[in-house]
Design a protein around this motif. Structure first.
Motif, short mmCIF file in Angstrom:
data_model
loop_
_atom_site.label_atom_id
_atom_site.label_comp_id
_atom_site.label_asym_id
_atom_site.label_seq_id
_atom_site.Cartn_x
_atom_site.Cartn_y
_atom_site.Cartn_z
N GLN A 7 54.58 4.62 20.77
CA GLN A 7 54.41 6.04 20.51
C GLN A 7 53.30 6.21 19.48
O GLN A 7 53.42 5.73 18.36
CB GLN A 7 55.72 6.64 20.01
CG GLN A 7 55.68 8.14 19.78
CD GLN A 7 57.06 8.70 19.56
OE1 GLN A 7 57.85 8.82 20.49
NE2 GLN A 7 57.38 9.04 18.32
N THR A 8 52.24 6.90 19.86
CA THR A 8 51.07 6.94 18.99
C THR A 8 50.34 8.27 19.10
O THR A 8 50.38 8.93 20.14
CB THR A 8 50.09 5.80 19.34
OG1 THR A 8 48.93 5.87 18.51
CG2 THR A 8 49.65 5.85 20.79
N GLN A 9 49.67 8.65 18.03
CA GLN A 9 48.81 9.82 18.04
C GLN A 9 47.49 9.50 18.72
O GLN A 9 46.91 10.34 19.39
CB GLN A 9 48.57 10.31 16.62
CG GLN A 9 47.70 11.54 16.53
CD GLN A 9 47.72 12.15 15.12
OE1 GLN A 9 48.68 12.03 14.39
NE2 GLN A 9 46.62 12.79 14.75
N TRP A 43 46.47 7.98 27.44
CA TRP A 43 46.30 7.35 26.12
C TRP A 43 44.88 6.88 25.87
O TRP A 43 44.35 7.00 24.76
CB TRP A 43 47.26 6.15 26.01
CG TRP A 43 46.80 5.13 25.02
CD1 TRP A 43 46.97 5.17 23.66
CD2 TRP A 43 46.04 3.95 25.29
NE1 TRP A 43 46.37 4.07 23.08
CE2 TRP A 43 45.79 3.32 24.06
CE3 TRP A 43 45.55 3.37 26.46
CZ2 TRP A 43 45.07 2.12 23.97
CZ3 TRP A 43 44.84 2.18 26.38
CH2 TRP A 43 44.61 1.58 25.14
N HIS A 200 53.26 10.75 23.33
CA HIS A 200 52.37 10.84 22.17
C HIS A 200 53.17 11.32 20.95
O HIS A 200 54.28 11.85 21.08
CB HIS A 200 51.25 11.85 22.41
CG HIS A 200 50.28 11.48 23.47
ND1 HIS A 200 49.01 11.02 23.20
CD2 HIS A 200 50.37 11.51 24.82
CE1 HIS A 200 48.36 10.80 24.33
NE2 HIS A 200 49.18 11.08 25.33
N SER A 201 52.58 11.16 19.79
CA SER A 201 53.15 11.73 18.56
C SER A 201 52.06 12.52 17.83
O SER A 201 50.89 12.45 18.19
CB SER A 201 53.69 10.62 17.64
OG SER A 201 52.62 9.80 17.18
N GLY A 202 52.47 13.27 16.81
CA GLY A 202 51.51 13.95 15.96
C GLY A 202 50.83 15.13 16.63
O GLY A 202 51.37 15.76 17.53
N VAL A 203 49.60 15.42 16.16
CA VAL A 203 48.84 16.58 16.63
C VAL A 203 47.48 16.10 17.12
O VAL A 203 46.79 15.35 16.43
CB VAL A 203 48.65 17.61 15.49
CG1 VAL A 203 47.89 18.83 16.00
CG2 VAL A 203 49.99 18.02 14.90
N GLU A 204 47.10 16.55 18.31
CA GLU A 204 45.81 16.17 18.87
C GLU A 204 45.02 17.43 19.19
O GLU A 204 45.37 18.19 20.10
CB GLU A 204 46.00 15.34 20.14
CG GLU A 204 44.68 14.86 20.75
CD GLU A 204 44.91 14.09 22.03
OE1 GLU A 204 44.51 14.60 23.11
OE2 GLU A 204 45.50 12.99 21.99
N GLU A 230 54.44 7.54 14.54
CA GLU A 230 53.98 6.41 15.33
C GLU A 230 54.91 5.22 15.16
O GLU A 230 55.57 5.07 14.14
CB GLU A 230 52.56 6.02 14.90
CG GLU A 230 51.55 7.13 15.09
CD GLU A 230 50.13 6.61 15.26
OE1 GLU A 230 49.93 5.38 15.27
OE2 GLU A 230 49.21 7.43 15.40
#
Length: 266
Positions: A7-9, A43, A200-204, A230
């Motif tokens: 799990q990643t930004q 990704w 995904h994680s976070g903000v893109e 993440e």
């Protein structure tokens, strides 16, 4: 099988940075004994990058696939990742997922069949078929992408084709948390297979992602969940209780396909 969900930004529109980060995560996964690493939807180049999406698209056997194959061989870990696949006729790219094994062989490449929302329909060409499960390490593995799993027919089709594990890269926002919390475990139990769902994680670029990556077992239990942020989620998949689960939840054996055609109204 020991499965790792990453799990990643990520790094929007920066393929090289994402490949460098994959190198680090594959090393960590290998040290932890993982045999397969699952990455999120799109990704490789990012999800919320509409203006750059066409330029980020690559062939299924393009330079990034070759680099990922090298990393798989180096660490002895297979990778399933989401990316924008260049269309063979120069049309809008596909939203695709590819599985490369620990020897660097390309096992499967799937094009998302159920596009979600106006942006995806504007950016991508939908895939026109589901792909048969592939066999690796004695497991029959199928690929879907995000919105695909929300249609019962997709997972059921794979279950009837013998799939034991469905890998699902996804890009899910917080208002749809019902999907990992309810739909994913339901698909697992009603089809008697494992479902791995990697977000995904976070903000893109202003788009907030839920996280919530998870793996569901054929009894409907979520074997592990990453809430936010993440990280690597490591899960050991065990088929030993399969007969017990199938006796407890006999959905596949109890089917009556003759009933499932067009309904007759009176």
């Amino acid at each position: 099988m020991r499965l790792a969900l990453w799990q990643t930004q990520g790094f929007p529109a920066d393929i090289n940075a994402n490949l460098l980060a994959l190198d680090v995560q594959l090393r960590a996964a290998a040290v932890a004994g993982a045999q397969l690493l699952l990455c999120p939807e799109l990704w490789l180049g990012g999800y919320q990058v509409p203006q750059q999406m066409a330029a980020l698209a690559e062939d299924a056997d393009g330079p990034s696939a070759q680099r990922i194959a090298e990393l798989c061989r180096s660490y002895g870990v297979a990778v399933c990742y989401g990316y924008a696949e260049r269309h063979e006729d120069g049309q809008r790219p596909y939203n695709a997922a590819q599985l490369i094994d620990a020897d660097g062989q390309r096992l499967a490449n799937y094009r998302k069949t159920h596009l979600f929302g106006a942006m995806e329909h504007e950016l991508f060409t939908p895939g026109d078929c589901l792909q048969a499960p592939v066999e690796w390490l004695g497991w029959r593995i199928a690929l879907l992408i995000c919105f695909d799993v929300e249609f019962p027919e997709t997972v059921r089709t794979h279950a009837l084709a013998g799939a034991e594990l469905v890998l699902i890269p996804t890009a899910l926002t917080p208002e749809y948390r019902t999907v990992p919390e309810l739909i994913v475990p339901t698909r697992a139990v009603e089809n008697q297979l494992f479902v791995a769902y990697c977000n995904h994680s976070g903000v893109e670029n202003g788009l907030v992602f839920l996280g919530g990556s998870c793996v569901a077992a054929p009894n409907g239990e979520r074997l592990g969940v990453l809430a936010g942020g993440e990280g690597l989620l490591l899960i050991d998949l065990d088929r030993a209780p399969r007969e017990q689960w199938r006796a407890q939840f006999p959905y596949l054996e109890g089917r009556r396909p003759a009933l499932y055609g067009a309904l007759v109204t009176r």
